[in-house]
Design an enzyme around this catalytic site. Structure first.
Site, PDB file in Angstrom:
ATOM      1  N   ARG A  51      37.257  37.174  43.141  1.00  0.00           N
ATOM      2  CA  ARG A  51      37.079  38.613  42.939  1.00  0.00           C
ATOM      3  C   ARG A  51      35.597  38.920  42.711  1.00  0.00           C
ATOM      4  NH1 ARG A  51      42.244  40.160  38.991  1.00  0.00           N
ATOM      5  NH2 ARG A  51      43.837  39.374  40.417  1.00  0.00           N
ATOM      6  N   ARG A  98      35.681  36.450  32.525  1.00  0.00           N
ATOM      7  CA  ARG A  98      35.706  37.233  33.771  1.00  0.00           C
ATOM      8  C   ARG A  98      34.825  36.538  34.799  1.00  0.00           C
ATOM      9  NH1 ARG A  98      37.322  42.549  34.408  1.00  0.00           N
ATOM     10  NH2 ARG A  98      37.249  42.888  32.154  1.00  0.00           N
ATOM     11  N   GLU A 158      44.034  40.591  27.882  1.00  0.00           N
ATOM     12  CA  GLU A 158      45.020  40.431  28.960  1.00  0.00           C
ATOM     13  C   GLU A 158      45.001  39.017  29.530  1.00  0.00           C
ATOM     14  OE1 GLU A 158      45.622  41.652  33.604  1.00  0.00           O
ATOM     15  OE2 GLU A 158      44.380  42.977  32.371  1.00  0.00           O
ATOM     16  N   SER A 210      49.587  40.291  34.056  1.00  0.00           N
ATOM     17  CA  SER A 210      49.992  41.649  34.396  1.00  0.00           C
ATOM     18  C   SER A 210      51.159  41.524  35.371  1.00  0.00           C
ATOM     19  CB  SER A 210      48.830  42.406  35.041  1.00  0.00           C
ATOM     20  OG  SER A 210      49.136  43.772  35.202  1.00  0.00           O
ATOM     21  N   ARG A 243      42.003  31.898  31.516  1.00  0.00           N
ATOM     22  CA  ARG A 243      42.183  32.672  30.281  1.00  0.00           C
ATOM     23  C   ARG A 243      43.120  31.957  29.317  1.00  0.00           C
ATOM     24  NH1 ARG A 243      41.566  39.178  31.067  1.00  0.00           N
ATOM     25  NH2 ARG A 243      39.595  39.078  32.222  1.00  0.00           N
TER      26      ARG A 243
END
Length: 430
Positions: free
Chosen positions: A262, A277, A349, A352, A391
């Site tokens: 990403r 991230r 988070e 999701s 994560r």
């Protein structure tokens, strides 16, 4: 993508749903373009009928020897042919404009999700575990003494730039163990089909799951037109792209461990420290293809699968339902699972899970044949992280940190680490 017939038949309901997404009178431009398209199609069909009629009369005039009428009709046929071709081209252009417009719109939110503008309006629906109390100030993952030897951001910056990391030694073994543990749990306990898919996909696959056309800047494209997947949702969901399966095929539940890429175009300045991230990361993705009647229940089942991984690892978490203003464009309802990170003293988070209804299926033209017969229907699709491996590594390191700089590892990982239970302060496993 939305069903133009449903918008045409009940524009008020469509507008009410889209207003919850912050879009007023969404049906107006759609119906205006649809009306123009349909009018052009009708005009082309009328001209085609007149052309066909004149073509038949040409032969009759020729047989009668009426040269004047023959020439008039032959000219008329030529004019009608050109007129039909022009109108068909215009209708095709309008059809593409309508498709592009529908492709750019977000999904309709379910009635039971909260209205809101941003993450502050999300609603917590579940909480598990109690954050541990430390007799020292807990550190962020990259500050823990035992982690430092195995987490090198300077080397990664030399190789690739910012938002990359080089993992080594005990840290990378824990990372690998987490991915294997997740896959085994999903396959052996949750009934998912382990799948291995490419990380390079064709552009139409990105359109199928909704990453394009609106979110192209968030992903990477190669010079020859392939796209690097931002998540295995793209490949797993598109396995049914263009397919019409038997109803007995459903539900189809997949799990895949892949590299993900990403650009993080919209996150400039956010989470620049550590590996929270990254441009390149690993994730175990879950995707379900279901019957429309069962997709809402499947969302809860998939949420439970993701939550179960955290519970087995002993990591405190909370689950929230996203409000209309914070939910992704492709979702109808989303459950975010946030894991406790003591180094940041907050929940972040880690998964999701979303139900998309037939939104992606319409883009992919993915259908099923009802067992009792009848017209094929669009399948429903769902996707969710099960979990983000990096994560999860962060959460394991921060929640297990000890005052001496070592990290106590979750019991569930011990078999995957050949009985090792601790990441020592020197970065080795023991």
């Amino acid at each position: 993508m939305h069903d133009i017939r449903a918008i045409r038949e009940n524009p008020a309901a469509f507008d009410a749903a889209m207003a919850r997404r912050g879009m007023e009178n969404a049906s107006g431009p759609i119906l205006e373009l649809d009306e123009a398209r349909r009018a052009k199609i009708h005009a082309a069909e009328t001209a085609q009928s007149e052309q066909n009629k004149a073509s038949k009369e040409v032969g009759a005039a020729k047989a009668k020897g009426d040269e004047a009428e023959f020439e008039r009709l032959r000219t008329l046929v030529g004019e009608k042919k050109a007129e039909v071709a022009a109108m068909q081209t215009q209708a095709k252009e309008l059809d593409q404009q309508l498709t592009d417009l529908l492709m750019g719109l977000p999904n309709l939110p379910m009635d039971d999700i909260p209205d809101g503008e941003d993450e502050n309006d999300n609603v917590e629906i579940h909480r598990w575990g109690t954050p541990a109390e430390f007799d020292f100030a807990p550190k962020e993952h990259f500050e823990i003494e035992g982690v430092k030897p195995g987490m090198d951001f300077e080397a990664a910056a030399k190789l690739s730039g910012s938002r990359f990391v080089v993992l080594s030694g005990g840290v990378v073994r824990i990372h690998r163990a987490l991915a294997q543990f997740m896959l085994d749990t999903h396959v052996e306990e949750n009934g998912l089909l382990e799948t291995w898919t490419p990380v390079l996909v064709r552009e139409d696959m990105m359109y199928g799951t909704g990453q394009l056309p609106k979110f192209g800047e968030d992903s990477y494209r190669t010079t020859n037109g392939w796209w690097l997947v931002p998540t295995a949702e793209v490949t797993l969901t598109n396995l049914v792209n263009g397919e019409t399966v038997d109803e007995s095929y459903l539900p189809r539940r997949y799990a895949a461990h892949t590299q993900c890429f990403r650009s993080e175009a919209g996150s400039a300045g956010k989470d620049t420290s550590g590996m929270l991230r990254q441009h390149q990361f690993e994730k175990v993705e879950m995707v379900s293809i279901t019957h429309p009647d069962h997709s809402r229940a499947e969302l809860d089942r998939m949420t439970g699968c993701a939550q179960g991984i955290l519970e087995k690892l002993g990591l405190p978490y909370r689950t929230i339902v996203l409000c209309t203003g914070d939910m992704g464009d492709g979702a109808r309802r989303t459950h975010d699972i946030e894991v406790w990170l003591p180094g940041q003293n907050t929940y972040r988070e880690i998964s999701s899970v979303s139900v998309c209804g037939d939104f992606q299926a319409r883009r992919m033209n993915a259908r099923f044949k009802p067992e009792g017969g009848g017209k094929p229907q669009f399948v429903h699709t769902l996707n969710g992280s099960g979990l983000a491996v990096g994560r999860c590594l962060i959460a394991v390191l921060e929640n297990g940190q000890q005052a001496d700089g070592s990290v106590k590892l979750p019991e569930a990982l011990h078999p995957y680490l050949r009985g090792k239970t601790v990441l020592q302060a020197d970065g080795t496993l023991a």
